[in-house]
Design a protein around this motif. Structure first.
Motif, PDB file in Angstrom:
ATOM      1  N   ALA A  38      74.316 -18.020 -31.982  1.00 29.99           N
ATOM      2  CA  ALA A  38      73.188 -17.658 -31.139  1.00 29.99           C
ATOM      3  C   ALA A  38      73.364 -16.260 -30.557  1.00 29.99           C
ATOM      4  O   ALA A  38      72.422 -15.470 -30.491  1.00 29.99           O
ATOM      5  N   HIS A  39      74.585 -15.944 -30.164  1.00 22.86           N
ATOM      6  CA  HIS A  39      74.870 -14.627 -29.604  1.00 22.86           C
ATOM      7  C   HIS A  39      74.687 -13.549 -30.668  1.00 22.86           C
ATOM      8  O   HIS A  39      74.050 -12.519 -30.431  1.00 22.86           O
ATOM      9  N   LEU A  40      75.215 -13.773 -31.869  1.00 24.65           N
ATOM     10  CA  LEU A  40      75.092 -12.802 -32.954  1.00 24.65           C
ATOM     11  C   LEU A  40      73.630 -12.546 -33.278  1.00 24.65           C
ATOM     12  O   LEU A  40      73.249 -11.455 -33.695  1.00 24.65           O
ATOM     13  N   GLU A  42      71.168 -12.363 -31.236  1.00 26.29           N
ATOM     14  CA  GLU A  42      70.466 -11.483 -30.312  1.00 26.29           C
ATOM     15  C   GLU A  42      71.280 -10.261 -29.896  1.00 26.29           C
ATOM     16  O   GLU A  42      70.800  -9.426 -29.146  1.00 26.29           O
ATOM     17  N   CYS A  43      72.520 -10.150 -30.370  1.00 21.33           N
ATOM     18  CA  CYS A  43      73.353  -9.022 -29.987  1.00 21.33           C
ATOM     19  C   CYS A  43      73.717  -8.199 -31.220  1.00 21.33           C
ATOM     20  O   CYS A  43      74.523  -8.617 -32.045  1.00 21.33           O
ATOM     21  N   THR A  44      73.099  -7.022 -31.345  1.00 22.07           N
ATOM     22  CA  THR A  44      73.322  -6.181 -32.521  1.00 22.07           C
ATOM     23  C   THR A  44      74.777  -5.743 -32.640  1.00 22.07           C
ATOM     24  O   THR A  44      75.322  -5.686 -33.735  1.00 22.07           O
ATOM     25  N   ASP A  45      75.401  -5.417 -31.499  1.00 21.38           N
ATOM     26  CA  ASP A  45      76.782  -4.947 -31.527  1.00 21.38           C
ATOM     27  C   ASP A  45      77.711  -5.970 -32.165  1.00 21.38           C
ATOM     28  O   ASP A  45      78.481  -5.654 -33.061  1.00 21.38           O
ATOM     29  N   CYS A  46      77.634  -7.198 -31.675  1.00 18.35           N
ATOM     30  CA  CYS A  46      78.515  -8.236 -32.185  1.00 18.35           C
ATOM     31  C   CYS A  46      78.146  -8.602 -33.620  1.00 18.35           C
ATOM     32  O   CYS A  46      79.015  -8.924 -34.426  1.00 18.35           O
ATOM     33  N   ASP A  47      76.871  -8.525 -33.932  1.00 16.85           N
ATOM     34  CA  ASP A  47      76.431  -8.819 -35.285  1.00 16.85           C
ATOM     35  C   ASP A  47      77.030  -7.809 -36.262  1.00 16.85           C
ATOM     36  O   ASP A  47      77.506  -8.162 -37.341  1.00 16.85           O
TER      37      ASP A  47
HETATM   38 ZN   LIG Z   1      77.580  -9.269 -28.126  1.00 12.91          ZN
END
Ligand SMILES: [Zn+2]
Length: 95
Positions: A38-40, A42-47
């Motif tokens: 879920a985080h990946l 919505e989070c481009t950095d972590c993706d």
């Molecule tokens: Zn992140």
């Protein structure tokens, strides 16, 4: 402490990066995996980070079997015959 940036529910970026490798290896429990996914989402950095890890993993896996041994040995013997001039129908020096 930059608590202002904690607008997302679920895991923080730090927490995600901490478990990212285990997540990609499928070594964490489903609940955490869902939160990471879920985080990946919505989070481009972590993706991006996950993509880099994934590429490294893939290229490491691809390197296990570099070149087929049979192909290599026939290439080598062909190269050796070329070097020795032992190629049939390629000798124009016979007059
Ligand atoms: Zn992140």
């Amino acid at each position: 402490m930059l608590k202002l940036f904690r607008r997302r529910k679920g895991l923080s970026c730090d927490q995600v990066l901490e478990v990212l490798q285990s997540y990609l290896d499928g070594e964490i429990d489903a609940g955490t995996a869902n939160k990471v996914a879920a985080h990946l989402d919505e989070c481009t950095d972590c993706d991006l980070e996950a993509g880099v890890y994934d590429r490294i993993r893939t290229s490491l896996a691809a390197r296990v079997e570099p070149v087929d041994a049979g192909v290599m040995s026939s290439l080598e013997s062909f190269g050796a015959r070329l070097a020795a001039g032992d190629i049939p129908d390629s000798d124009p020096d016979e007059t």
